[in-house]
Design a protein around this motif. Structure first.
Motif, PDB file in Angstrom:
ATOM      1  N   ALA A 332     -26.275  -6.099 -10.883  1.00 27.26           N
ATOM      2  CA  ALA A 332     -26.328  -4.650 -10.647  1.00 27.26           C
ATOM      3  C   ALA A 332     -27.676  -4.074 -11.026  1.00 27.26           C
ATOM      4  O   ALA A 332     -28.063  -3.007 -10.536  1.00 27.26           O
ATOM      5  CB  ALA A 332     -25.216  -3.965 -11.438  1.00 27.26           C
ATOM      6  N   THR A 333     -28.426  -4.760 -11.885  1.00 23.72           N
ATOM      7  CA  THR A 333     -29.758  -4.289 -12.261  1.00 23.72           C
ATOM      8  C   THR A 333     -30.675  -4.226 -11.050  1.00 23.72           C
ATOM      9  O   THR A 333     -31.570  -3.376 -10.977  1.00 23.72           O
ATOM     10  CB  THR A 333     -30.363  -5.223 -13.320  1.00 23.72           C
ATOM     11  N   ASN A 334     -30.448  -5.098 -10.080  1.00 29.96           N
ATOM     12  CA  ASN A 334     -31.315  -5.160  -8.909  1.00 29.96           C
ATOM     13  C   ASN A 334     -30.970  -4.118  -7.848  1.00 29.96           C
ATOM     14  O   ASN A 334     -31.545  -4.145  -6.761  1.00 29.96           O
ATOM     15  CB  ASN A 334     -31.245  -6.553  -8.282  1.00 29.96           C
ATOM     16  N   ARG A 339     -32.568   1.367  -3.935  1.00 29.46           N
ATOM     17  CA  ARG A 339     -33.043   2.732  -4.180  1.00 29.46           C
ATOM     18  C   ARG A 339     -34.493   2.900  -3.746  1.00 29.46           C
ATOM     19  O   ARG A 339     -34.927   4.012  -3.448  1.00 29.46           O
ATOM     20  CB  ARG A 339     -32.891   3.084  -5.664  1.00 29.46           C
ATOM     21  N   ALA A 340     -35.241   1.793  -3.725  1.00 30.73           N
ATOM     22  CA  ALA A 340     -36.630   1.835  -3.260  1.00 30.73           C
ATOM     23  C   ALA A 340     -36.735   1.599  -1.759  1.00 30.73           C
ATOM     24  O   ALA A 340     -37.845   1.417  -1.248  1.00 30.73           O
ATOM     25  CB  ALA A 340     -37.465   0.796  -4.009  1.00 30.73           C
ATOM     26  N   GLY A 341     -35.609   1.573  -1.065  1.00 29.98           N
ATOM     27  CA  GLY A 341     -35.623   1.451   0.388  1.00 29.98           C
ATOM     28  C   GLY A 341     -35.676   0.037   0.899  1.00 29.98           C
ATOM     29  O   GLY A 341     -35.881  -0.180   2.105  1.00 29.98           O
ATOM     30  N   GLY A 342     -35.502  -0.963   0.042  1.00 24.24           N
ATOM     31  CA  GLY A 342     -35.598  -2.345   0.464  1.00 24.24           C
ATOM     32  C   GLY A 342     -34.315  -2.861   1.086  1.00 24.24           C
ATOM     33  O   GLY A 342     -33.207  -2.467   0.700  1.00 24.24           O
ATOM     34  N   ALA A 343     -34.441  -3.752   2.065  1.00 19.97           N
ATOM     35  CA  ALA A 343     -33.300  -4.455   2.652  1.00 19.97           C
ATOM     36  C   ALA A 343     -33.028  -5.676   1.779  1.00 19.97           C
ATOM     37  O   ALA A 343     -33.785  -6.637   1.787  1.00 19.97           O
ATOM     38  CB  ALA A 343     -33.592  -4.857   4.093  1.00 19.97           C
ATOM     39  N   GLN A 435     -20.418 -10.016  -2.018  1.00 12.80           N
ATOM     40  CA  GLN A 435     -21.838 -10.097  -1.689  1.00 12.80           C
ATOM     41  C   GLN A 435     -22.090 -10.622  -0.276  1.00 12.80           C
ATOM     42  O   GLN A 435     -23.223 -11.005   0.039  1.00 12.80           O
ATOM     43  CB  GLN A 435     -22.536 -11.031  -2.700  1.00 12.80           C
ATOM     44  N   TRP A 436     -21.072 -10.648   0.570  1.00 13.97           N
ATOM     45  CA  TRP A 436     -21.184 -11.320   1.861  1.00 13.97           C
ATOM     46  C   TRP A 436     -22.314 -10.763   2.726  1.00 13.97           C
ATOM     47  O   TRP A 436     -23.090 -11.524   3.325  1.00 13.97           O
ATOM     48  CB  TRP A 436     -19.863 -11.233   2.619  1.00 13.97           C
ATOM     49  N   ASP A 437     -22.433  -9.444   2.809  1.00 10.62           N
ATOM     50  CA  ASP A 437     -23.476  -8.860   3.666  1.00 10.62           C
ATOM     51  C   ASP A 437     -24.866  -9.265   3.191  1.00 10.62           C
ATOM     52  O   ASP A 437     -25.765  -9.514   4.010  1.00 10.62           O
ATOM     53  CB  ASP A 437     -23.348  -7.342   3.672  1.00 10.62           C
ATOM     54  N   ARG A 438     -25.060  -9.343   1.876  1.00 10.19           N
ATOM     55  CA  ARG A 438     -26.368  -9.734   1.345  1.00 10.19           C
ATOM     56  C   ARG A 438     -26.606 -11.237   1.501  1.00 10.19           C
ATOM     57  O   ARG A 438     -27.717 -11.664   1.811  1.00 10.19           O
ATOM     58  CB  ARG A 438     -26.469  -9.339  -0.128  1.00 10.19           C
ATOM     59  N   LEU A 439     -25.534 -12.018   1.298  1.00 13.86           N
ATOM     60  CA  LEU A 439     -25.680 -13.473   1.397  1.00 13.86           C
ATOM     61  C   LEU A 439     -25.986 -13.926   2.818  1.00 13.86           C
ATOM     62  O   LEU A 439     -26.611 -14.975   3.020  1.00 13.86           O
ATOM     63  CB  LEU A 439     -24.405 -14.161   0.896  1.00 13.86           C
ATOM     64  N   THR A 440     -25.544 -13.172   3.797  1.00 16.98           N
ATOM     65  CA  THR A 440     -25.752 -13.565   5.203  1.00 16.98           C
ATOM     66  C   THR A 440     -26.873 -12.768   5.873  1.00 16.98           C
ATOM     67  O   THR A 440     -27.016 -12.832   7.100  1.00 16.98           O
ATOM     68  CB  THR A 440     -24.452 -13.371   5.997  1.00 16.98           C
ATOM     69  N   ARG A 441     -27.667 -12.051   5.106  1.00 19.58           N
ATOM     70  CA  ARG A 441     -28.758 -11.281   5.708  1.00 19.58           C
ATOM     71  C   ARG A 441     -29.802 -12.201   6.352  1.00 19.58           C
ATOM     72  O   ARG A 441     -30.527 -11.794   7.259  1.00 19.58           O
ATOM     73  CB  ARG A 441     -29.403 -10.372   4.666  1.00 19.58           C
ATOM     74  N   PHE A 442     -29.877 -13.447   5.876  1.00 22.79           N
ATOM     75  CA  PHE A 442     -30.840 -14.378   6.474  1.00 22.79           C
ATOM     76  C   PHE A 442     -30.522 -14.655   7.937  1.00 22.79           C
ATOM     77  O   PHE A 442     -31.391 -15.142   8.680  1.00 22.79           O
ATOM     78  CB  PHE A 442     -30.853 -15.696   5.679  1.00 22.79           C
TER      79      PHE A 442
END
Length: 526
Positions: A332-334, A339-343, A435-442
């Motif tokens: 959660a720290t990340n 908030r900085a607009g990063g994908a 975390q599925w959406d983040r894990l499959t962003r590649f």
């Protein structure tokens, strides 16, 4: 009367109980009829001894573990009891059906591959120094002719890798003085060059070499002092550390440039680890701070010291910047990345590691998921071995990783329906699902990596330093350590020798170079 009786925890030791006192205590409580108090005291003592035993077992296990255990799929399967072994009744059924057991293939004799042992070829770029061996004087006379044999040629022999030991020298600075021979009034001497420390006793080369040894190879300042004194050189560890810190302060504009390249990159990654720092105001004397590593375009590595691991330190550093594609873990720290607009992408190595923990706990149901992760990693490994470009790797992912991702998604959903949510496998499935959406962003972002392992390897240098130093002396020392690691790691990623770069750049800075572009590591030419 029961309230005046001594408690069981006061008359016996938690580690080595006095059985006589325990027996007398129990008899007194029974005689008083205080059965409930007796039971409560015994349960409290047993609970305390259980906690002590659990803590002792953890310490023993931690002390025996020399290195992280292997997480390969084959090793995990071997750890499961009776994994891969067919029951006896299955073998009997096959024999009853008349199935023939295939004959074991006979192994061929001889080595499986060419013997790779022997003398390796030494690098061609190393200088060759001839070491001539002469024939002894007694053997130079021919026994038949009684004449001295003449020199014909030196026969080449084997090459040996040798090392010329470093030695301390004293450089005497001598200023030229010129005077007018006509009037004898004009006298001028050579100007004094800028120094790291005004009137400092240490030379630039010594400071550069010691700085790289300290921050890259984890050599403590005290060890350098001890090695110097063995050669009769009065080198002070405090003087060496202070001079190195002053030198690193001169590189501040270059460290700032590295940070600007990181936050402006199309692809970046971040991770953090602990950084112990001495603090007299802390109850334990050592405060656990945090060292962040932010890497841009897989090259520029910026290390940032923070007083704690809270996200507001990173929020403050990234304020005013807009990030692009960012790889990090699911902490959660990340969330400051978004908030900085990063994908934000997720680390599949973290997701796989949770399945590994489930397998180590004896749950073989997680093996199917590990096999799917292994195939996903294999696709990216093949792309790396083939030297694929970003576009080619993205096409390979769509073609080969797409079906595997769909199978993994189906497996996670099916397993969540019949796995205990609080079990290790249940927690692993919950993490992957969340975390599925983040894990499959590649699969949707061509520049996104599959894992964050490259960045974790980048933190390995500091982890080794931390094991050797134990702590940083103060906050300023911690910040300078972060700056040194930023320069050294960026140089290594660019294929530059950090020693050569720091030596040449320090000379240019002291000579008064004002053009920052001429000092940047990406523009350095040895």
């Amino acid at each position: 009367m029961a309230s005046k009786a001594p408690k069981l925890a006061l008359i016996t030791s938690e580690v080595d109980p006095d059985l006589v006192e325990v027996k007398r205590f129990i008899k007194e409580r029974i005689a008083e009829g205080a059965i409930a108090a007796l039971v409560a005291a015994v349960i409290a003592l047993l609970a305390r001894m259980r906690d002590l035993n659990t803590e002792l077992l953890k310490r023993i296990e931690a002390s025996r573990r020399k290195r992280p255990p292997s997480e390969t799929l084959h090793r995990l399967q071997m750890e499961l009891p009776f994994w891969g072994r067919s029951p006896d009744n299955d073998v009997a059924d096959d024999a009853a059906q008349g199935s023939e057991t295939p004959k074991k293939e006979r192994k061929k004799r001889g080595p499986k591959q060419k013997d790779l042992h022997g003398r390796p070829k030494l690098p061609a770029h190393l200088p060759r120094i001839p070491d001539k061996l002469f024939v002894p004087a007694k053997q130079r006379t021919c026994p038949g002719c009684n004449l001295e044999a003449e020199h014909i040629v030196f026969k080449p022999g084997a090459e040996k890798l040798e090392l010329e030991p470093a030695r301390f020298v004293v450089k005497q600075v001598m200023h030229e003085v010129v005077a007018c021979q006509c009037c004898h009034e004009y006298i001028v001497s050579a100007p004094k060059p800028d120094e790291i420390v005004d009137r400092g006793i240490l030379g630039n080369e010594l400071v550069v070499q010691s700085t790289v040894d300290h921050y890259e190879n984890a050599v403590p300042w005290e060890r350098m002092e001890r090695m110097a004194r063995q050669q009769g050189v009065p080198l002070s560890a405090n003087t060496l550390a202070a001079t190195s810190g002053k030198m690193l302060d001169l590189f501040d504009p270059i460290v700032g440039h590295i940070f600007s390249k990181v936050v402006g990159a199309k692809y970046s990654a971040l991770d953090a680890t602990s950084m112990p720092v001495l603090d007299i105001d802390h109850p334990l004397g050592i405060r656990t701070s945090t060292l962040w590593l932010l890497q841009g375009e897989r090259v520029y590595s910026y290390f940032m010291y923070a007083e704690s691991g809270h996200a507001h330190h990173l929020d403050k550093k990234l304020k005013g910047y807009k990030l692009a594609s960012v790889m990090c873990d699911g902490s959660a720290t990340n969330n400051c990345v978004e908030r900085a607009g990063g994908a934000r992408g997720g680390c599949n190595a973290h997701a796989r590691r949770k399945l590994v923990e489930a397998v180590r706990g004896g749950d073989h149901r997680a093996l199917a998921g590990l096999e799917l992760f292994a195939q996903l990693f294999h696709v990216d490994a093949e792309a790396k071995r083939a030297g694929d470009s970003v576009a080619q790797r993205y096409a390979r992912r769509q073609r080969e990783s797409g079906p595997l991702v769909a199978q993994l998604r189906k497996w996670v959903r099916d397993r969540r329906a019949d796995v205990e949510p609080k079990s290790p496998l249940g927690k692993a499935l919950g993490y992957i699902d969340k975390q599925w959406d983040r894990l499959t962003r590649f699969m949707y972002d061509p520049v996104m990596e599959l894992t964050n392992n490259d960045l974790e390897r980048g933190l390995r240098t500091w982890v080794l330093d931390r094991k050797t130093w134990m702590f940083c002396g103060h906050e300023q020392s911690a910040r300078r350590a972060a700056d040194a690691l930023s320069i050294i790691t960026t140089c290594k990623n660019l294929g530059i020798d950090p020693r050569c770069y720091m030596r040449d750049t320090l000379r240019r800075i002291l000579d008064g170079e004002k053009n920052l572009d001429a000092l940047l590591p990406e523009n350095y030419r040895s």
